[in-house]
Design a protein around this motif. Structure first.
Motif, PDB file in Angstrom:
ATOM      1  N   ARG A  97       0.801  -1.230   0.000  1.00  0.00           N
ATOM      2  CA  ARG A  97       0.000   0.000   0.000  1.00  0.00           C
ATOM      3  C   ARG A  97       0.833   1.279   0.000  1.00  0.00           C
ATOM      4  NH1 ARG A  97      -3.511  -2.729  -1.991  1.00  0.00           N
ATOM      5  NH2 ARG A  97      -5.324  -3.524  -0.822  1.00  0.00           N
ATOM      6  N   TYR A  98       2.016   1.252   0.556  1.00  0.00           N
ATOM      7  CA  TYR A  98       2.837   2.463   0.652  1.00  0.00           C
ATOM      8  C   TYR A  98       4.080   2.289  -0.219  1.00  0.00           C
ATOM      9  CZ  TYR A  98      -0.286   3.373   4.537  1.00  0.00           C
ATOM     10  OH  TYR A  98      -1.408   3.572   5.306  1.00  0.00           O
ATOM     11  N   LYS A  99       3.924   2.646  -1.477  1.00  0.00           N
ATOM     12  CA  LYS A  99       4.987   2.414  -2.464  1.00  0.00           C
ATOM     13  C   LYS A  99       5.989   3.570  -2.427  1.00  0.00           C
ATOM     14  CE  LYS A  99       1.914  -0.197  -5.517  1.00  0.00           C
ATOM     15  NZ  LYS A  99       2.483  -1.499  -5.159  1.00  0.00           N
ATOM     16  N   THR A 100       7.147   3.327  -1.871  1.00  0.00           N
ATOM     17  CA  THR A 100       8.256   4.283  -1.846  1.00  0.00           C
ATOM     18  C   THR A 100       9.520   3.548  -2.275  1.00  0.00           C
ATOM     19  OG1 THR A 100       8.784   3.807   0.465  1.00  0.00           O
ATOM     20  CG2 THR A 100       7.158   5.548   0.051  1.00  0.00           C
ATOM     21  N   LYS A 101      10.598   4.277  -2.417  1.00  0.00           N
ATOM     22  CA  LYS A 101      11.870   3.642  -2.767  1.00  0.00           C
ATOM     23  C   LYS A 101      12.329   2.691  -1.661  1.00  0.00           C
ATOM     24  CE  LYS A 101      13.551   7.346  -5.791  1.00  0.00           C
ATOM     25  NZ  LYS A 101      14.616   8.349  -6.024  1.00  0.00           N
ATOM     26  N   ILE A 102      12.063   3.091  -0.426  1.00  0.00           N
ATOM     27  CA  ILE A 102      12.466   2.235   0.706  1.00  0.00           C
ATOM     28  C   ILE A 102      11.651   0.948   0.714  1.00  0.00           C
ATOM     29  CG2 ILE A 102      12.558   2.062   3.217  1.00  0.00           C
ATOM     30  CD1 ILE A 102      13.119   5.041   3.316  1.00  0.00           C
ATOM     31  N   SER A 103      10.335   1.048   0.461  1.00  0.00           N
ATOM     32  CA  SER A 103       9.493  -0.155   0.471  1.00  0.00           C
ATOM     33  C   SER A 103       9.897  -1.106  -0.657  1.00  0.00           C
ATOM     34  CB  SER A 103       8.021   0.225   0.343  1.00  0.00           C
ATOM     35  OG  SER A 103       7.752   0.802  -0.920  1.00  0.00           O
ATOM     36  N   LYS A 104      10.253  -0.555  -1.818  1.00  0.00           N
ATOM     37  CA  LYS A 104      10.711  -1.393  -2.929  1.00  0.00           C
ATOM     38  C   LYS A 104      12.025  -2.089  -2.575  1.00  0.00           C
ATOM     39  CE  LYS A 104       8.457   1.275  -6.607  1.00  0.00           C
ATOM     40  NZ  LYS A 104       8.654   2.129  -7.808  1.00  0.00           N
ATOM     41  N   LEU A 105      12.924  -1.348  -1.931  1.00  0.00           N
ATOM     42  CA  LEU A 105      14.197  -1.925  -1.517  1.00  0.00           C
ATOM     43  C   LEU A 105      13.986  -3.028  -0.490  1.00  0.00           C
ATOM     44  CD1 LEU A 105      17.295  -1.925  -1.482  1.00  0.00           C
ATOM     45  CD2 LEU A 105      17.197  -0.124   0.258  1.00  0.00           C
ATOM     46  N   MET A 106      13.078  -2.797   0.467  1.00  0.00           N
ATOM     47  CA  MET A 106      12.787  -3.810   1.482  1.00  0.00           C
ATOM     48  C   MET A 106      12.211  -5.072   0.851  1.00  0.00           C
ATOM     49  SD  MET A 106      13.745  -2.728   4.421  1.00  0.00           S
ATOM     50  CE  MET A 106      12.906  -3.902   5.453  1.00  0.00           C
ATOM     51  N   PHE A 107      11.333  -4.905  -0.130  1.00  0.00           N
ATOM     52  CA  PHE A 107      10.748  -6.060  -0.802  1.00  0.00           C
ATOM     53  C   PHE A 107      11.826  -6.862  -1.526  1.00  0.00           C
ATOM     54  CE2 PHE A 107       8.722  -8.072  -4.499  1.00  0.00           C
ATOM     55  CZ  PHE A 107       7.771  -8.842  -3.852  1.00  0.00           C
ATOM     56  N   ILE A 108      12.749  -6.167  -2.169  1.00  0.00           N
ATOM     57  CA  ILE A 108      13.851  -6.851  -2.864  1.00  0.00           C
ATOM     58  C   ILE A 108      14.719  -7.615  -1.864  1.00  0.00           C
ATOM     59  CG2 ILE A 108      15.981  -6.478  -4.182  1.00  0.00           C
ATOM     60  CD1 ILE A 108      14.555  -4.129  -5.543  1.00  0.00           C
ATOM     61  N   LEU A 109      14.969  -7.023  -0.696  1.00  0.00           N
ATOM     62  CA  LEU A 109      15.776  -7.685   0.328  1.00  0.00           C
ATOM     63  C   LEU A 109      15.103  -8.961   0.822  1.00  0.00           C
ATOM     64  CD1 LEU A 109      17.040  -4.643   2.446  1.00  0.00           C
ATOM     65  CD2 LEU A 109      18.364  -6.057   0.873  1.00  0.00           C
ATOM     66  N   PHE A 110      13.792  -8.908   1.015  1.00  0.00           N
ATOM     67  CA  PHE A 110      13.060 -10.106   1.438  1.00  0.00           C
ATOM     68  C   PHE A 110      13.111 -11.177   0.352  1.00  0.00           C
ATOM     69  CE2 PHE A 110      10.683  -7.231   4.427  1.00  0.00           C
ATOM     70  CZ  PHE A 110      11.074  -7.870   5.575  1.00  0.00           C
ATOM     71  N   ALA A 111      13.007 -10.757  -0.907  1.00  0.00           N
ATOM     72  CA  ALA A 111      13.058 -11.721  -2.014  1.00  0.00           C
ATOM     73  C   ALA A 111      14.439 -12.358  -2.115  1.00  0.00           C
ATOM     74  CB  ALA A 111      12.688 -11.029  -3.323  1.00  0.00           C
ATOM     75  N   VAL A 112      15.480 -11.554  -1.964  1.00  0.00           N
ATOM     76  CA  VAL A 112      16.854 -12.065  -2.044  1.00  0.00           C
ATOM     77  C   VAL A 112      17.151 -13.007  -0.887  1.00  0.00           C
ATOM     78  CG1 VAL A 112      19.297 -11.394  -1.921  1.00  0.00           C
ATOM     79  CG2 VAL A 112      17.709 -10.094  -3.350  1.00  0.00           C
ATOM     80  N   ALA A 113      16.560 -12.731   0.279  1.00  0.00           N
ATOM     81  CA  ALA A 113      16.796 -13.581   1.462  1.00  0.00           C
ATOM     82  C   ALA A 113      16.362 -15.020   1.214  1.00  0.00           C
ATOM     83  CB  ALA A 113      16.064 -13.010   2.669  1.00  0.00           C
ATOM     84  N   LEU A 114      15.388 -15.228   0.332  1.00  0.00           N
ATOM     85  CA  LEU A 114      14.939 -16.586   0.024  1.00  0.00           C
ATOM     86  C   LEU A 114      16.011 -17.390  -0.701  1.00  0.00           C
ATOM     87  CD1 LEU A 114      11.285 -15.882  -1.204  1.00  0.00           C
ATOM     88  CD2 LEU A 114      11.962 -16.997   0.919  1.00  0.00           C
ATOM     89  N   LEU A 115      16.948 -16.697  -1.354  1.00  0.00           N
ATOM     90  CA  LEU A 115      17.972 -17.370  -2.157  1.00  0.00           C
ATOM     91  C   LEU A 115      19.195 -17.767  -1.337  1.00  0.00           C
ATOM     92  CD1 LEU A 115      17.874 -14.990  -5.279  1.00  0.00           C
ATOM     93  CD2 LEU A 115      16.577 -17.104  -4.907  1.00  0.00           C
ATOM     94  N   ILE A 116      19.271 -17.291  -0.098  1.00  0.00           N
ATOM     95  CA  ILE A 116      20.448 -17.560   0.736  1.00  0.00           C
ATOM     96  C   ILE A 116      20.215 -18.827   1.554  1.00  0.00           C
ATOM     97  CG2 ILE A 116      21.955 -16.671   2.550  1.00  0.00           C
ATOM     98  CD1 ILE A 116      21.113 -13.855   1.714  1.00  0.00           C
ATOM     99  N   PRO A 117      20.994 -19.881   1.345  1.00  0.00           N
ATOM    100  CA  PRO A 117      20.826 -21.117   2.132  1.00  0.00           C
ATOM    101  C   PRO A 117      21.151 -20.885   3.604  1.00  0.00           C
ATOM    102  CG  PRO A 117      22.180 -21.501   0.168  1.00  0.00           C
ATOM    103  CD  PRO A 117      22.039 -20.018   0.323  1.00  0.00           C
ATOM    104  N   PHE A 118      20.436 -21.604   4.461  1.00  0.00           N
ATOM    105  CA  PHE A 118      20.660 -21.458   5.900  1.00  0.00           C
ATOM    106  C   PHE A 118      22.096 -21.803   6.266  1.00  0.00           C
ATOM    107  CE2 PHE A 118      20.783 -23.718  10.022  1.00  0.00           C
ATOM    108  CZ  PHE A 118      20.551 -22.636  10.855  1.00  0.00           C
ATOM    109  N   GLN A 119      22.704 -22.766   5.580  1.00  0.00           N
ATOM    110  CA  GLN A 119      24.060 -23.204   5.898  1.00  0.00           C
ATOM    111  C   GLN A 119      25.073 -22.067   5.742  1.00  0.00           C
ATOM    112  OE1 GLN A 119      21.914 -24.794   4.025  1.00  0.00           O
ATOM    113  NE2 GLN A 119      21.582 -26.753   5.061  1.00  0.00           N
ATOM    114  N   CYS A 120      24.769 -21.079   4.897  1.00  0.00           N
ATOM    115  CA  CYS A 120      25.698 -19.964   4.682  1.00  0.00           C
ATOM    116  C   CYS A 120      25.763 -19.029   5.881  1.00  0.00           C
ATOM    117  CB  CYS A 120      25.285 -19.171   3.435  1.00  0.00           C
ATOM    118  SG  CYS A 120      25.472 -20.083   1.887  1.00  0.00           S
TER     119      CYS A 120
END
Length: 291
Positions: A97-120
């Motif tokens: 609902r609140y589309k800002t540059k920070i919210s877009k960056l946060m969404f990208i960070l959450f998406a990237v976090a899915l790609l990092i294996p727990f073992q790392c």
């Protein structure tokens, strides 16, 4: 119905039946082996128990401290799942609902976090969670210290599950909330609802289908998880059911007769949960998929 349609209908039934057998056969073999003694399992793992040994279950319950471990698994799973649902739904709503540059960056960070294996991140995470002080730097009389969390206990485990579980949950909520009419929220705010009240009174009740989907995924993951509790829980009184099953396996010997009973006991609560709530679970998954 034409002959060709009937053929494909029966073909689907046969394929479904074969897939069901493929998935259920290992569980059936495990159940049968739980009623054998050690010799019976090693002699014929696929055979019918002869005779039936019922003492394996009481022995397994005693050795794995079943009721205490069951309570640990239940409350860790329930609290972790509830917190993931709470924080992930609120975070996803704000990001949508609140589309800002920070919210877009946060969404990208959450998406990237899915790609990092727990073992790392396993070793540095345990270092931060387990130590009182990570390092300190002195400048004359002044000292700068970076303190660890020192939370190798069930509460630290819940906190860790919250961190690792939110990324995927936010992705699922994010896609679902896009389909929620924004006009409903605008009308509520015009009537005087605060941001917090709008979410709880208007938005959250509409998230029931995706709540069910996310809850199922988190419950299955947290209940069956072995690696993270084995790193975080240091006292045996805190052990969950999957951790307790490791008592029956050692480097040189394994108590397969009691171990199979322990594995059945570990699976039984979540199977009972599914049988009780299967209508709501199936409805939630289907509604979430259609949405």
């Amino acid at each position: 119905m034409t002959g060709e349609n009937k053929f494909f209908k029966y073909l689907k039934i046969v394929i479904g039946f074969l897939v069901a057998i493929l998935f259920l056969l290992p569980i059936f073999i495990l159940l049968m082996d739980s009623f054998k003694n050690q010799k019976g399992i090693l002699t014929d793992v696929l055979g019918w128990p002869n005779p039936f040994i019922f003492d394996n279950y009481p022995k397994a319950m005693e050795k794995m401290n079943f009721f205490n471990s069951l309570w640990n698994s239940v409350w860790i799973t329930v609290v972790s799942t509830a917190l993931i649902l709470l924080f992930s739904s609120m975070a996803a709503w704000v990001l949508v609902r609140y589309k800002t540059k920070i919210s877009k960056l946060m969404f990208i960070l959450f998406a990237v976090a899915l790609l990092i294996p727990f073992q790392c991140v396993m070793l540095p995470l345990m270092s931060i969670m387990g130590s009182k002080e990570i390092f300190s730097i002195s400048f004359g009389d002044a000292t700068f210290a970076l303190n660890g969390l020192n939370i190798l206990n069930p509460f630290g485990l819940v906190f860790t599950y919250l961190g690792f579980g939110c990324s995927m949950a936010i992705m699922l909520y994010h896609g679902f909330i896009k389909g929620v009419p924004e006009e409903l929220e605008e009308a509520a705010m015009i009537d005087g609802c605060s941001m917090f009240k709008t979410f709880w009174k208007i938005v959250f009740p509409l998230l029931s289908p995706i709540n069910t989907t996310v809850a199922i995924l988190q419950i299955m993951w947290i209940w069956n998880d072995y690696l993270l509790p084995s790193l975080v829980l240091k006292e045996q009184s805190w052990y969950t059911l999957p951790l307790q099953t490791s008592k029956f396996f050692s480097t040189f010997t394994s108590s397969w007769d009691i171990a199979t009973a322990a594995l059945i006991l570990s699976m039984l609560p979540v199977v009972i949960f599914y049988l009780i709530a299967q209508k709501k679970i199936i409805k939630g998954v289907v509604d979430g998929a259609i949405k």
